[in-house]
Scaffold this motif. Structure first.
Motif, PDB file in Angstrom:
ATOM      1  N   THR A 122       0.897  -1.055  -0.237  1.00 58.79           N
ATOM      2  CA  THR A 122      -0.292  -0.071  -0.021  1.00 58.79           C
ATOM      3  C   THR A 122       0.972   1.421   0.450  1.00 58.79           C
ATOM      4  O   THR A 122       0.667   2.529  -0.832  1.00 58.79           O
ATOM      5  N   GLU A 123       1.579   0.794   0.549  1.00 57.62           N
ATOM      6  CA  GLU A 123       2.430   2.467   0.704  1.00 57.62           C
ATOM      7  C   GLU A 123       3.254   2.098  -0.592  1.00 57.62           C
ATOM      8  O   GLU A 123       3.679   3.683  -0.998  1.00 57.62           O
ATOM      9  N   PHE A 124       3.993   1.964  -0.813  1.00 59.09           N
ATOM     10  CA  PHE A 124       4.746   1.628  -2.224  1.00 59.09           C
ATOM     11  C   PHE A 124       3.969   2.366  -3.608  1.00 59.09           C
ATOM     12  O   PHE A 124       4.263   3.020  -4.344  1.00 59.09           O
ATOM     13  N   ARG A 125       2.309   1.836  -3.211  1.00 58.17           N
ATOM     14  CA  ARG A 125       1.726   2.788  -4.382  1.00 58.17           C
ATOM     15  C   ARG A 125       1.124   3.948  -3.903  1.00 58.17           C
ATOM     16  O   ARG A 125       0.827   4.464  -5.182  1.00 58.17           O
ATOM     17  N   ALA A 127      10.380   4.912   0.530  1.00 58.94           N
ATOM     18  CA  ALA A 127      11.227   4.356   1.745  1.00 58.94           C
ATOM     19  C   ALA A 127      10.991   3.629   2.765  1.00 58.94           C
ATOM     20  O   ALA A 127      11.141   3.093   3.342  1.00 58.94           O
ATOM     21  N   THR A 128       8.996   4.018   2.917  1.00 61.02           N
ATOM     22  CA  THR A 128       8.605   3.899   3.965  1.00 61.02           C
ATOM     23  C   THR A 128       8.209   2.003   3.496  1.00 61.02           C
ATOM     24  O   THR A 128       8.337   1.231   4.174  1.00 61.02           O
ATOM     25  N   ALA A 129       7.789   1.645   2.440  1.00 60.74           N
ATOM     26  CA  ALA A 129       7.290   0.821   1.876  1.00 60.74           C
ATOM     27  C   ALA A 129       9.003   0.076   1.780  1.00 60.74           C
ATOM     28  O   ALA A 129       9.086  -1.549   1.995  1.00 60.74           O
ATOM     29  N   ILE A 130      10.163  -0.442   1.271  1.00 59.78           N
ATOM     30  CA  ILE A 130      11.340  -0.487   1.385  1.00 59.78           C
ATOM     31  C   ILE A 130      11.392  -1.366   3.304  1.00 59.78           C
ATOM     32  O   ILE A 130      11.984  -1.862   3.214  1.00 59.78           O
ATOM     33  N   THR A 131      11.856   0.026   3.560  1.00 59.15           N
ATOM     34  CA  THR A 131      11.884  -0.226   5.462  1.00 59.15           C
ATOM     35  C   THR A 131      10.677  -1.407   5.526  1.00 59.15           C
ATOM     36  O   THR A 131      11.272  -2.368   6.246  1.00 59.15           O
ATOM     37  N   LEU A 132       9.384  -1.482   5.137  1.00 56.10           N
ATOM     38  CA  LEU A 132       8.800  -1.874   6.240  1.00 56.10           C
ATOM     39  C   LEU A 132       8.701  -4.003   4.936  1.00 56.10           C
ATOM     40  O   LEU A 132       8.298  -5.039   5.914  1.00 56.10           O
ATOM     41  N   PHE A 133       9.343  -3.726   3.996  1.00 57.64           N
ATOM     42  CA  PHE A 133       9.603  -5.310   3.166  1.00 57.64           C
ATOM     43  C   PHE A 133      10.878  -5.513   3.589  1.00 57.64           C
ATOM     44  O   PHE A 133      11.010  -7.142   4.202  1.00 57.64           O
ATOM     45  N   PHE A 134      11.708  -5.124   4.258  1.00 54.36           N
ATOM     46  CA  PHE A 134      12.727  -5.290   4.835  1.00 54.36           C
ATOM     47  C   PHE A 134      12.820  -6.250   6.493  1.00 54.36           C
ATOM     48  O   PHE A 134      12.466  -7.375   6.826  1.00 54.36           O
ATOM     49  N   VAL A 135      11.599  -5.308   7.051  1.00 54.38           N
ATOM     50  CA  VAL A 135      11.100  -5.599   8.530  1.00 54.38           C
ATOM     51  C   VAL A 135      10.022  -7.098   7.924  1.00 54.38           C
ATOM     52  O   VAL A 135       9.965  -8.123   8.614  1.00 54.38           O
TER      53      VAL A 135
END
Length: 76
Positions: free
Chosen positions: A46-49, A54-62
């Motif tokens: 959702t953040e990536f869309r 930056a938030t989306a990449i952090t969420l993907f790492f987590v």
């Protein structure tokens, strides 16, 4: 996506309450972590869309770390 996040959150809460009531947290924790990772993955998409990369990449790492810990606990 909001409905999917809500359904996953209800699953997480239900599993957590079940683990607290029965006292068998060791067997339930990997499943709670797995569903939490799914929530983070949906949130990251959702953040990536919404162009918050930056938030989306952090969420993907987590999410990746959460999946690793979940499967490590489950299979060891």
């Amino acid at each position: 996506m909001k409905i999917l996040r809500l359904i996953l959150a209800i699953i997480v809460v239900a599993l957590s309450i079940y683990a607290l009531i029965t006292g068998i947290t060791g067997a339930i924790i990997p499943y709670v972590l797995f569903f939490l990772a799914l929530i983070l993955l949906v949130t990251g998409i959702t953040e990536f869309r919404e162009k918050r990369k930056a938030t989306a990449i952090t969420l993907f790492f987590v999410t990746e770390f959460n999946f690793y810990v979940s499967f490590n606990i489950l299979f060891n």
